[in-house]
Enzyme design. Sequence first.
Site, PDB file in Angstrom:
ATOM      1  N   LEU A  63       0.814  -1.093  -0.034  1.00 18.73           N
ATOM      2  CA  LEU A  63      -0.039  -0.018  -0.161  1.00 18.73           C
ATOM      3  C   LEU A  63       0.939   1.136   0.132  1.00 18.73           C
ATOM      4  O   LEU A  63       1.905   1.414   0.766  1.00 18.73           O
ATOM      5  CB  LEU A  63      -0.904  -0.073   1.233  1.00 18.73           C
ATOM      6  CG  LEU A  63      -2.372  -0.421   1.186  1.00 18.73           C
ATOM      7  CD1 LEU A  63      -2.138  -1.956   0.700  1.00 18.73           C
ATOM      8  CD2 LEU A  63      -3.229  -0.074   2.469  1.00 18.73           C
ATOM      9  N   ASN A 118       3.699   7.886  -0.174  1.00 15.36           N
ATOM     10  CA  ASN A 118       5.063   7.571  -0.833  1.00 15.36           C
ATOM     11  C   ASN A 118       6.558   8.127   0.080  1.00 15.36           C
ATOM     12  O   ASN A 118       7.365   7.859  -0.355  1.00 15.36           O
ATOM     13  CB  ASN A 118       5.100   7.782  -2.118  1.00 15.36           C
ATOM     14  CG  ASN A 118       6.229   6.925  -2.903  1.00 15.36           C
ATOM     15  OD1 ASN A 118       6.441   5.890  -2.552  1.00 15.36           O
ATOM     16  ND2 ASN A 118       7.032   7.619  -3.739  1.00 15.36           N
ATOM     17  N   GLU A 142      35.400  33.454   3.293  1.00  9.50           N
ATOM     18  CA  GLU A 142      35.671  32.651   4.419  1.00  9.50           C
ATOM     19  C   GLU A 142      35.855  33.245   5.703  1.00  9.50           C
ATOM     20  O   GLU A 142      35.291  32.555   6.733  1.00  9.50           O
ATOM     21  CB  GLU A 142      37.119  31.910   4.138  1.00  9.50           C
ATOM     22  CG  GLU A 142      36.890  30.894   2.689  1.00  9.50           C
ATOM     23  CD  GLU A 142      38.348  30.365   2.247  1.00  9.50           C
ATOM     24  OE1 GLU A 142      38.798  29.446   2.465  1.00  9.50           O
ATOM     25  OE2 GLU A 142      39.253  31.605   1.973  1.00  9.50           O
ATOM     26  N   ASN A 188       2.500   6.270   8.918  1.00  8.87           N
ATOM     27  CA  ASN A 188       3.453   6.466   9.988  1.00  8.87           C
ATOM     28  C   ASN A 188       3.179   5.292  11.085  1.00  8.87           C
ATOM     29  O   ASN A 188       4.154   4.940  11.465  1.00  8.87           O
ATOM     30  CB  ASN A 188       3.153   7.915  10.657  1.00  8.87           C
ATOM     31  CG  ASN A 188       4.112   8.228  11.443  1.00  8.87           C
ATOM     32  OD1 ASN A 188       4.117   7.780  12.921  1.00  8.87           O
ATOM     33  ND2 ASN A 188       5.267   8.663  11.174  1.00  8.87           N
ATOM     34  N   VAL A 198       0.489   5.484   0.257  1.00  7.00           N
ATOM     35  CA  VAL A 198      -0.269   6.703   0.384  1.00  7.00           C
ATOM     36  C   VAL A 198       0.563   7.915  -0.018  1.00  7.00           C
ATOM     37  O   VAL A 198       0.642   8.508  -1.330  1.00  7.00           O
ATOM     38  CB  VAL A 198      -0.776   6.983   1.459  1.00  7.00           C
ATOM     39  CG1 VAL A 198      -1.847   8.033   1.791  1.00  7.00           C
ATOM     40  CG2 VAL A 198      -1.981   5.732   1.867  1.00  7.00           C
ATOM     41  N   GLN A 221      34.736  24.395  -9.687  1.00 13.88           N
ATOM     42  CA  GLN A 221      35.357  25.447  -9.098  1.00 13.88           C
ATOM     43  C   GLN A 221      36.626  25.615  -9.694  1.00 13.88           C
ATOM     44  O   GLN A 221      37.290  26.906  -9.742  1.00 13.88           O
ATOM     45  CB  GLN A 221      35.599  25.829  -7.623  1.00 13.88           C
ATOM     46  CG  GLN A 221      34.174  25.771  -6.804  1.00 13.88           C
ATOM     47  CD  GLN A 221      34.881  25.614  -5.202  1.00 13.88           C
ATOM     48  OE1 GLN A 221      34.355  24.795  -4.407  1.00 13.88           O
ATOM     49  NE2 GLN A 221      35.709  26.447  -4.688  1.00 13.88           N
ATOM     50  N   ARG A 257      47.490  26.212   6.744  1.00 15.17           N
ATOM     51  CA  ARG A 257      46.670  27.233   7.082  1.00 15.17           C
ATOM     52  C   ARG A 257      46.245  27.053   8.736  1.00 15.17           C
ATOM     53  O   ARG A 257      46.058  27.937   9.502  1.00 15.17           O
ATOM     54  CB  ARG A 257      45.540  27.394   6.118  1.00 15.17           C
ATOM     55  CG  ARG A 257      44.741  28.548   6.631  1.00 15.17           C
ATOM     56  CD  ARG A 257      43.748  28.810   5.370  1.00 15.17           C
ATOM     57  NE  ARG A 257      44.278  29.626   4.393  1.00 15.17           N
ATOM     58  CZ  ARG A 257      44.276  30.796   4.166  1.00 15.17           C
ATOM     59  NH1 ARG A 257      43.644  31.638   5.323  1.00 15.17           N
ATOM     60  NH2 ARG A 257      44.681  31.544   3.137  1.00 15.17           N
ATOM     61  N   GLU A 266      36.651  22.075  -5.748  1.00 17.47           N
ATOM     62  CA  GLU A 266      37.767  22.795  -6.026  1.00 17.47           C
ATOM     63  C   GLU A 266      38.798  21.614  -6.628  1.00 17.47           C
ATOM     64  O   GLU A 266      39.206  21.772  -7.707  1.00 17.47           O
ATOM     65  CB  GLU A 266      38.553  23.331  -4.977  1.00 17.47           C
ATOM     66  CG  GLU A 266      39.719  23.770  -5.187  1.00 17.47           C
ATOM     67  CD  GLU A 266      40.696  24.760  -4.195  1.00 17.47           C
ATOM     68  OE1 GLU A 266      39.694  24.802  -3.043  1.00 17.47           O
ATOM     69  OE2 GLU A 266      41.712  25.102  -4.198  1.00 17.47           O
TER      70      GLU A 266
HETATM   71  C1  LIG Z   1      11.927  14.071   4.789  1.00 16.43           C
HETATM   72  C2  LIG Z   1      11.430  13.194   5.799  1.00 16.43           C
HETATM   73  C3  LIG Z   1      10.922  13.609   7.062  1.00 16.43           C
HETATM   74  C4  LIG Z   1      10.220  12.689   7.772  1.00 16.43           C
HETATM   75  N1  LIG Z   1      10.018  13.075   9.186  1.00 16.43           N
HETATM   76  C5  LIG Z   1       9.673  12.274  10.188  1.00 16.43           C
HETATM   77  C6  LIG Z   1       9.379  12.856  11.226  1.00 16.43           C
HETATM   78  O1  LIG Z   1       9.935  13.779  11.791  1.00 16.43           O
HETATM   79  N2  LIG Z   1       8.976  11.926  12.183  1.00 16.43           N
HETATM   80  C7  LIG Z   1       8.315  10.683  11.985  1.00 16.43           C
HETATM   81  O2  LIG Z   1       7.790  10.089  12.606  1.00 16.43           O
HETATM   82  N3  LIG Z   1       8.380  10.254  10.493  1.00 16.43           N
HETATM   83  C8  LIG Z   1       9.055  10.915   9.645  1.00 16.43           C
HETATM   84  N4  LIG Z   1       9.085  10.661   8.433  1.00 16.43           N
HETATM   85  C9  LIG Z   1       8.544   9.308   7.942  1.00 16.43           C
HETATM   86  C10 LIG Z   1       7.161   9.397   7.079  1.00 16.43           C
HETATM   87  O3  LIG Z   1       6.917  10.709   6.593  1.00 16.43           O
HETATM   88  C11 LIG Z   1       5.988   8.918   7.920  1.00 16.43           C
HETATM   89  O4  LIG Z   1       6.104   7.831   8.350  1.00 16.43           O
HETATM   90  C12 LIG Z   1       4.740   9.169   7.156  1.00 16.43           C
HETATM   91  O5  LIG Z   1       3.826   9.355   8.067  1.00 16.43           O
HETATM   92  C13 LIG Z   1       4.620   7.997   6.220  1.00 16.43           C
HETATM   93  O6  LIG Z   1       3.232   8.199   5.323  1.00 16.43           O
HETATM   94  P1  LIG Z   1       3.054   7.891   3.915  1.00 16.43           P
HETATM   95  O7  LIG Z   1       1.556   8.030   3.549  1.00 16.43           O
HETATM   96  O8  LIG Z   1       3.955   8.758   3.170  1.00 16.43           O
HETATM   97  O9  LIG Z   1       3.324   6.202   3.925  1.00 16.43           O
HETATM   98  P2  LIG Z   1       3.761   5.391   2.739  1.00 16.43           P
HETATM   99  O10 LIG Z   1       5.279   5.680   2.261  1.00 16.43           O
HETATM  100  O11 LIG Z   1       2.719   5.565   1.600  1.00 16.43           O
HETATM  101  O12 LIG Z   1       3.561   3.814   3.325  1.00 16.43           O
HETATM  102  C14 LIG Z   1       4.222   3.696   4.531  1.00 16.43           C
HETATM  103  C15 LIG Z   1       3.752   2.281   4.900  1.00 16.43           C
HETATM  104  O13 LIG Z   1       2.589   2.170   5.422  1.00 16.43           O
HETATM  105  C16 LIG Z   1       2.110   1.325   4.725  1.00 16.43           C
HETATM  106  N5  LIG Z   1       0.583   1.705   4.802  1.00 16.43           N
HETATM  107  C17 LIG Z   1       0.124   2.812   4.303  1.00 16.43           C
HETATM  108  N6  LIG Z   1      -1.212   3.089   4.597  1.00 16.43           N
HETATM  109  C18 LIG Z   1      -1.610   1.690   4.908  1.00 16.43           C
HETATM  110  C19 LIG Z   1      -3.024   1.118   5.345  1.00 16.43           C
HETATM  111  N7  LIG Z   1      -3.985   1.764   5.441  1.00 16.43           N
HETATM  112  N8  LIG Z   1      -3.039  -0.339   6.062  1.00 16.43           N
HETATM  113  C20 LIG Z   1      -1.691  -0.703   5.945  1.00 16.43           C
HETATM  114  N9  LIG Z   1      -0.387  -0.336   5.516  1.00 16.43           N
HETATM  115  C21 LIG Z   1      -0.538   0.941   5.181  1.00 16.43           C
HETATM  116  C22 LIG Z   1       2.623   1.008   3.550  1.00 16.43           C
HETATM  117  O14 LIG Z   1       2.428   0.030   2.792  1.00 16.43           O
HETATM  118  C23 LIG Z   1       4.112   1.326   3.869  1.00 16.43           C
HETATM  119  O15 LIG Z   1       4.773   0.133   4.305  1.00 16.43           O
HETATM  120  C24 LIG Z   1       9.725  11.507   7.329  1.00 16.43           C
HETATM  121  C25 LIG Z   1      10.135  11.084   5.970  1.00 16.43           C
HETATM  122  C26 LIG Z   1      10.955  11.780   5.222  1.00 16.43           C
HETATM  123  C27 LIG Z   1      10.897  11.501   3.868  1.00 16.43           C
END
Ligand SMILES: Cc1cc2nc3c(=O)[nH]c(=O)nc-3n(C[C@H](O)[C@H](O)[C@H](O)COP(=O)(O)OP(=O)(O)OC[C@H]3O[C@@H](n4cnc5c(N)ncnc54)[C@H](O)[C@@H]3O)c2cc1C
Length: 1306
Positions: A250, A254, A1238, A344, A252, A752, A865, A787
């Site tokens: 799954l 990504n 610098e 999450n 959402v 550079q 330096r 550089e």
């Molecule tokens: C730059 C960056 C910063 C981040 N900072 C934080 C942070 O500060 N704190 C933190 O906790 N996390 C952080 N994250 C992690 C991430 O963003 C979170 O975990 C986010 O909530 C994932 O949600 P998503 O919809 O993008 O998940 P996706 O990447 O779409 O999916 C994540 C996982 O959940 C599963 N999944 C999704 N929906 C379902 C469903 N309904 N049922 C079963 N499985 C499901 C997917 O199959 C996959 O395994 C960060 C990520 C990035 C890239």
Amino acid sequence: KTPPAQPRSVFSIQIVEKNAEPEMTLLTYLRRKLCLTGTKLGCAEGGCGACTVMVSRFHSNRNAIVHQAVNACLAPICSLHHCAVTTVEGIGSVASKVHPVQERIAKAHGSQCGFCTPGIVMSMYALLRNNPQPMMRDIEEAFQGMMRPMIYNMILFSLMCRGKAGACYMITGQKEEKGDSTNSVQQLFDPSEFMPLDPTQEIIFPPELMSLSKQPLRELRFIGERMQWIQPSSLKELLQLKAEYPAAKLVVGNTEVGIEMKYKNQFYPLILAPAFIDELNSIQYTENGIVFGASVTLTLLGNVLHGEVNKLPSYKTEVFQAILRQLHWFAGQQIRNVAAIGGNIMTASPISDLNPVFMAAGCKLTLMSKGKINIFFLNLGSKVVCYRKTALKPEEILLSIEIPYTRKYFSAFKQSPRKEDDIAIVTCGMNVVFWEGSNIVQDIQLSYGGMASTTVLATTTRSQLIGRQWDEEMLQDACSYLTEEMTLSPSAPGGMVAYRRTLTISLFFKFFLTVQQTLNVNPCTGVCHHGGCGYKLWRTPLHAAVPPGQNMDDVIGRPIMHLSAVKQATGEAVYCDDIPCYKNELYLALVTSTKPHAYIKSIDTTDAMAVPGVVTFVCAKDIPGSNKTGPVVYDETVLADEKVTCVGHIVGAIVADTPAHAQRAAKAVRISYQELQAVIITIQDAIANESFYQPTRTIERGDLTQGFQESDNILQGEIHIGGQEHFYLETNCTLAVPRGEDGEMELFVSTQSTAKTQALVAKALGVPASHIVCRVKRMGGGFGGKETRSTILSTIVAVAAHKVKRAVRCMLDRDEDMLVSGGRHPFFGRYKVGFKKNGKVMALDVTYYSNAGNSMDLSLSIMERALLHMDNCYNIPHVRGTGYICRTNLPSNTAFRGFGGPQGMMVAESWINDVALSCGLPAEQVRELNLYKQGEYTPFNQCLEQFTIDRCWRECMNISDFHQRKANVEQHRWTKRGLSIIPTKFGISFTAAGALVHIYTDGSVLLTHGGTEMGQGLHTKMVQVASRTLEIPSTKIFISETSTNTVPNTSPTAASASSDLNGMAVYNACKTLLQRLEPYKAKNPKGFWEDWVCRQTYFDRVNLSANGFYKTPDLGYDFETNSGHPFNYFSYGVAVSEVEIDCLTGSHKNLHTSIVMDVGKSLNPALDIGQVEGAFMQGVGLFTLEELRYSSQGYLYTRGPGMYKIPAFGDIPTELKVSLLRDAPNEKAIFSSKAVGEPPLFLAASVFYAIKDAITAARAESGLIGPFRLDSPATPERIRNACEDKFTKLCPPPEPGTYTPWDVRV
Ligand SMILES: Cc1cc2nc3c(=O)[nH]c(=O)nc-3n(C[C@H](O)[C@H](O)[C@H](O)COP(=O)(O)OP(=O)(O)OC[C@H]3O[C@@H](n4cnc5c(N)ncnc54)[C@H](O)[C@@H]3O)c2cc1C
Ligand code: FES
């Protein structure tokens, strides 16, 4: 099924994409398929914001169009069905009309290298589309998670000029009034020039998309090369698909899966995208709380909870408030806009920020599979079985989560290296419920992330605390229970073991005090709550920059906007990877070593060659010329042939039709190794093995024995200064185009050093340098990292292009760039210092060790330096400094802004601080006592002339109100403030430069010089110099690029001296031309420029092309005899900083910084202030935040913005005053200016020593007085560990030598 052909709208162009590739991101689609290169690639992991675009969607259930800033690098193209995408090109352009946001950021000097500018523009634009009246906190929030290595304050300045009601003028439709802006901003730019928002410029949401969105959902399938993407139209369909394909993933937002696929070698052949299923997006209010569908985004979650917090009584919403606090520090807005709550939870990350809160709050999860529903309460145990694995059945999905109203009391805490957008070190949710009318614990839930491979509940502690009174005795016991329960292996992944354990109890203590405060037992806790920022921006009046009466056409000394700023803001500025693709162009990906020290036994490319589109594998034997390379000595190979000497050593490269194919194939190359001993990673390893490059350098003056004898006291100390990643936003990039004849090759490079690139490519190809042309338009930052190290990549790309006889391109991914390119040298300093009771230093014996890595590169000059700056600004009568350059199995370290100077001076500040602590005197008093005076001599016998440090010191003391500030400091038990003043003296010297100036008969001037533009504004300054010299408006002068066929044999753009050197070369060339034009001026004295250079000069056969050359006079220093001049002159500056530390967590907040910088007579005060701020903030990163973390085998863990944090907007001091010293002309450089790139960097040491001052106060609470060691950077871990107290005693660090640590300090 064949996907239905649906129209897509990309900035008002409809694009019908029939073959959307599920593996392709929006960023790749924009850049490669549509050639819309305004949107940049900075990291490909959602961590820098350079790729920000606005995605708009019509939500039929809400009957609203929602505009959101999104990271294009993580957005799968398939997820954008029925969306409108707005890129930076879509909102304005130089050709049509720039958008007010673009105009402001450009004209207010908010763009330097410009690589991150389109992302910043789009973040601001999306904010304004949603909220036309943003407040400062909205702007701050919009910029969370955006990396901007060069320019901080200027961006805020440019975007925050407000009207009287507090809203942005550009939105209210008014024009800004002259002088009605923050402080003296109007002196750097004129806000009255800014256009108000023109609503006709705003793109409307395509009506056809609105009608399409209103139609019932249909299942969508996109079938790619090796992956399928299905977007089910209903919950039923989703559950059916999950039952049929239990292994389907799954997706959402990504934001997790995208990272797994890109960086963790995961591949999911079938994706199910449930983002639009109603049940997964629903929000329902129940008696117990609110039920959120699993696909609800974090932004929507936050908005709903905000609404409830404003509506409901506070006691009911403590859980909601805790979630909001966590969300505030959770990623950047672009991530929160797409990431879902379910993602999450289901990622099951041990450092999830929300899971501890959900567990402590006892949230209810509803799981569903075809025909089944399963309910689960998170406080009854985790649904997580092991690291990142849940106990969900393969066919199950998460439907929703119910977040309850509070059972009093509830708190959440997150501790991370950087406050803003960073992953947690330890994160927790805490809930206690008391029996009615008492302080006796009825129930307590303590849930921690970062303390195991899953989020954990402290169940033993819980059972011990139930029934206890909430008092001091309970606190002591709770700390003991938690210490026993929250253990960690000394080798635990993530390291920081003692700190993490201390945090579990320190955070509990915070919770204890917070509850006590609410119970009204202890109203003043002295606990720190570092909140938002609330900047105060300030500028010194610039009236002294231009003398009265200076001709208006004379642009020297005026705050001229960076010449490319507008193009940078509109995305039209062309960087190396923005150059359109050549026909049949190929792409290259590197193959690197996974071993630190080994023979290469064999290389198997069978699997790699089977990847579609792969053309060839390039290795050492494909090099037609020499495989030896190096900037000074040829002690390294272009491609490793027999042996690798670091993880990340480049062994070969795959050339394929697309970046995706090349990178996939590169990962499939198998190398077998025979491992070698010894593996030397750290400076301490090198000292133990005597692994040093030669020569060892020494500078000595006076008589050490006598100096120590004359001293009242002698102390010894040590300091380690960590390295630093350059983190230029544009990674290394080369495009090599074979010209087909005589081995000619044209290279477009982000470097550079055009001359070095040309020479080393020619050497590898075995052709004369005259056959190679290297061209640089601009760079998205360099900082020294391009550089010398950029030459390795350009040589490999050139070799590949030579082999395949086609154009080959490579832009490194962020992780590859960080892995292979090296950074600032880590240093270790050991010192013995003798001093009088009043703090006067008499003698110093200091030894420096630098970690150079696996080749010499520029390490000798860098060590030299460091030694030449071992005195910083202090007169030491008897002194000896020795420098050892350590040879280790790390990628070669290299030049970085300051070039060893900051490390040299940092050690000086360490011993002088120790002297003050040892004497029990204020550090500022001891520093001032030891300052040089005009006419005194440095340890290398250079006389200090035109010495301005005393003036800078006094002015900085005044501007910062140092004494008043010190008197005002109020100290609390768990919150301490610290204050520090630090001077700097930075030696300027470099070799020579050339310029070529053509005047055309229409009066236009083409200027070329040897320097490259990387954001510092060099081209702008050179145009200013030519403009004054030729006495023509700067608009007549154009710089196209830097190239080896116009100005040969140039020095790299480095050492801060490029304006000095190239400026003089430009001046000389212009003077030659003026002489040739003299007869025409004399003939027609009342004429204009065009009259003098018109066709008559052509018929008279006047050469209107001239070159200029300049070399710095009287340079040359001999280490053997300690004689001669290493520097042409010195740049000076002083900074005062004030910080506040949280003694319980080690966090700190930069409250105030004042800087007074001597830049001579500034050529361009806007650019110079930008340089001062940029350098200072880069120094703040170096000394307080940025930490490269390596395994004991030299594997770099920190390979992207996810783990490696550079300063964010929240790290800017709340009040930052930057001032340029007046009336300080420098006769040794062009138009009395001074180098600025610098020198200001080291002033950030004032923040480090302010932190040390605050720690000193904290230690005094525990009876600890006198000098103590604090290594750089002063991270929360180091600060917390240094603030020794009863909690740190409970969690002593593991005994060294008894375990293999997860990481080592190199
Ligand atoms: C730059 C960056 C910063 C981040 N900072 C934080 C942070 O500060 N704190 C933190 O906790 N996390 C952080 N994250 C992690 C991430 O963003 C979170 O975990 C986010 O909530 C994932 O949600 P998503 O919809 O993008 O998940 P996706 O990447 O779409 O999916 C994540 C996982 O959940 C599963 N999944 C999704 N929906 C379902 C469903 N309904 N049922 C079963 N499985 C499901 C997917 O199959 C996959 O395994 C960060 C990520 C990035 C890239
Ligand atoms: S490139 Fe997308 S956030 Fe960095």
